[in-house]
Design a protein around this motif. Sequence first.
Motif, PDB file in Angstrom:
ATOM      1  N   LEU A  46    -102.298 -54.531 -61.576  1.00 53.31           N
ATOM      2  CA  LEU A  46    -103.390 -54.335 -60.625  1.00 53.31           C
ATOM      3  C   LEU A  46    -103.141 -53.067 -59.807  1.00 53.31           C
ATOM      4  N   ALA A  47    -101.885 -52.845 -59.410  1.00 54.05           N
ATOM      5  CA  ALA A  47    -101.556 -51.646 -58.626  1.00 54.05           C
ATOM      6  C   ALA A  47    -101.822 -50.380 -59.456  1.00 54.05           C
ATOM      7  N   VAL A  48    -101.506 -50.437 -60.762  1.00 59.57           N
ATOM      8  CA  VAL A  48    -101.766 -49.282 -61.637  1.00 59.57           C
ATOM      9  C   VAL A  48    -103.282 -49.040 -61.712  1.00 59.57           C
ATOM     10  N   ALA A  49    -104.037 -50.119 -61.880  1.00 60.74           N
ATOM     11  CA  ALA A  49    -105.501 -49.992 -61.965  1.00 60.74           C
ATOM     12  C   ALA A  49    -106.047 -49.344 -60.692  1.00 60.74           C
ATOM     13  N   LEU A  50    -105.552 -49.780 -59.530  1.00 61.90           N
ATOM     14  CA  LEU A  50    -106.051 -49.239 -58.258  1.00 61.90           C
ATOM     15  C   LEU A  50    -105.724 -47.749 -58.143  1.00 61.90           C
ATOM     16  N   ARG A  51    -104.532 -47.385 -58.615  1.00 59.49           N
ATOM     17  CA  ARG A  51    -104.138 -45.972 -58.546  1.00 59.49           C
ATOM     18  C   ARG A  51    -105.065 -45.128 -59.439  1.00 59.49           C
ATOM     19  N   GLY A 156    -103.421 -52.354 -52.346  1.00 59.05           N
ATOM     20  CA  GLY A 156    -104.180 -51.099 -52.315  1.00 59.05           C
ATOM     21  C   GLY A 156    -103.417 -50.055 -53.083  1.00 59.05           C
ATOM     22  N   PRO A 157    -104.058 -48.876 -53.277  1.00 61.06           N
ATOM     23  CA  PRO A 157    -103.387 -47.803 -54.028  1.00 61.06           C
ATOM     24  C   PRO A 157    -102.064 -47.391 -53.378  1.00 61.06           C
ATOM     25  N   GLN A 158    -101.931 -47.635 -52.062  1.00 57.39           N
ATOM     26  CA  GLN A 158    -100.680 -47.285 -51.356  1.00 57.39           C
ATOM     27  C   GLN A 158     -99.644 -48.400 -51.426  1.00 57.39           C
ATOM     28  N   GLY A 159     -99.975 -49.503 -52.088  1.00 58.96           N
ATOM     29  CA  GLY A 159     -99.030 -50.617 -52.166  1.00 58.96           C
ATOM     30  C   GLY A 159     -99.518 -51.804 -51.365  1.00 58.96           C
ATOM     31  N   PRO A 160     -98.734 -52.900 -51.379  1.00 58.03           N
ATOM     32  CA  PRO A 160     -99.186 -54.117 -50.697  1.00 58.03           C
ATOM     33  C   PRO A 160     -99.034 -54.033 -49.184  1.00 58.03           C
ATOM     34  N   GLU A 161     -99.897 -54.769 -48.504  1.00 60.98           N
ATOM     35  CA  GLU A 161     -99.860 -54.815 -47.037  1.00 60.98           C
ATOM     36  C   GLU A 161    -100.071 -56.266 -46.608  1.00 60.98           C
ATOM     37  N   VAL A 162     -99.244 -56.748 -45.674  1.00 63.97           N
ATOM     38  CA  VAL A 162     -99.417 -58.134 -45.215  1.00 63.97           C
ATOM     39  C   VAL A 162    -100.374 -58.143 -44.022  1.00 63.97           C
TER      40      VAL A 162
END
Length: 300
Positions: A46-51, A156-162
């Motif tokens: 999913l992170a790759v897709a967002l990027r 998100g494209p910048q990585g996960p956020e809590v």
Amino acid sequence: MNGLYEQLCRELRGRVLRDEPMSRHTTWRVGGPTDLFIEPADGEDLAVALRLLTTARCPWLTIGAGSNLLVRDGGIRGAVLHPTRLRRLEIGNGGGVRVGAGLPLMTLIRATVARGLAGLEGLAGIPGTVGGGVVMNAGAGGQQLADVVESAILLGPQGPEVWSRERLDFAYRASAVSAGQVVGEATLRLRPEDPRRLAEAFSGRMAARAAAQRVGGPNAGSVFKNPPGVSAWRLIDEAGLRGAVEGGAQVAERHSNFIVNRHGACAGDILRLIDRIREEVRRQSGVALETEIRIVGEDR
Ligand SMILES: Cc1cc2nc3c(=O)[nH]c(=O)nc-3n(C[C@H](O)[C@H](O)[C@H](O)COP(=O)(O)OP(=O)(O)OC[C@H]3O[C@@H](n4cnc5c(N)ncnc54)[C@H](O)[C@@H]3O)c2cc1C
């Protein structure tokens, strides 16, 4: 879009489709095609897709079970992300739960009820996913997700956020998560309760739903939010619209806040019926009904 499609196919382990009809992914069974439909294999995918989508400046929308979604007949320009394979479920002994956004709410509820954990049994029968439930603050039977969600992980494209529950800012069938954001996981806190009592509450809710919501066709649950102090179904009823028809769409005879796809309806039929209900209810009772369902995509 062709170059992006090929790149996604090359770099993702999950499924990537072109021109996928959204009628296959909404409980109303209506909606035109989305340019790209992406089902990532896991959080990393999913992170790759967002990027890739971000780099290509391709807009996206995240969906769950499509049980609160009306996609217009022209479909969606850009991508639809369907994180259905994010199904992790960890239930701790103290009532802490970590759950992936793609898990069906019903799977979560059955599992927590079986473990003697209370807080979700009132939601039994809601056909969405955990992700959609958090975004919509799904609720029923005197309970809502806002009561038990401690935090959510947004990808998100910048990585996960809590995001803490304060930041999620839950309200009636709403949260601060906006279109284009992706809930990947949620952390919940449930409380121990007698499993037998919980199982009874669960069965009771399922039976009540079966009786009230056998509406005779594909639907998306309640179309309108209840205005303060009054039920939307009552206002629709009083406006004489129970059973009203536009094309293949009909206000359910059994529950007038439901619109049913009776005879091969298109999104346009449902939208015309929604407009008619709003106009008639406003004219007769002065109340401006607000939709609970989310309307996305383009007209044909
Ligand atoms: C028969 C029936 C009965 C229902 N009864 C109830 C009820 O009692 N109470 C209730 O509250 N609702 C009810 N609903 C409505 C619906 O099931 C809920 O709103 C549910 O929480 C939606 O989840 P979903 O996965 O289907 O979300 P979708 O419909 O796919 O999406 C809803 C919204 O959430 C967003 N979204 C979904 N997943 C994510 C994610 N992972 N990250 C970011 N955004 C996301 C979408 O973009 C959209 O804006 C009912 C629906 C039906 C068909």
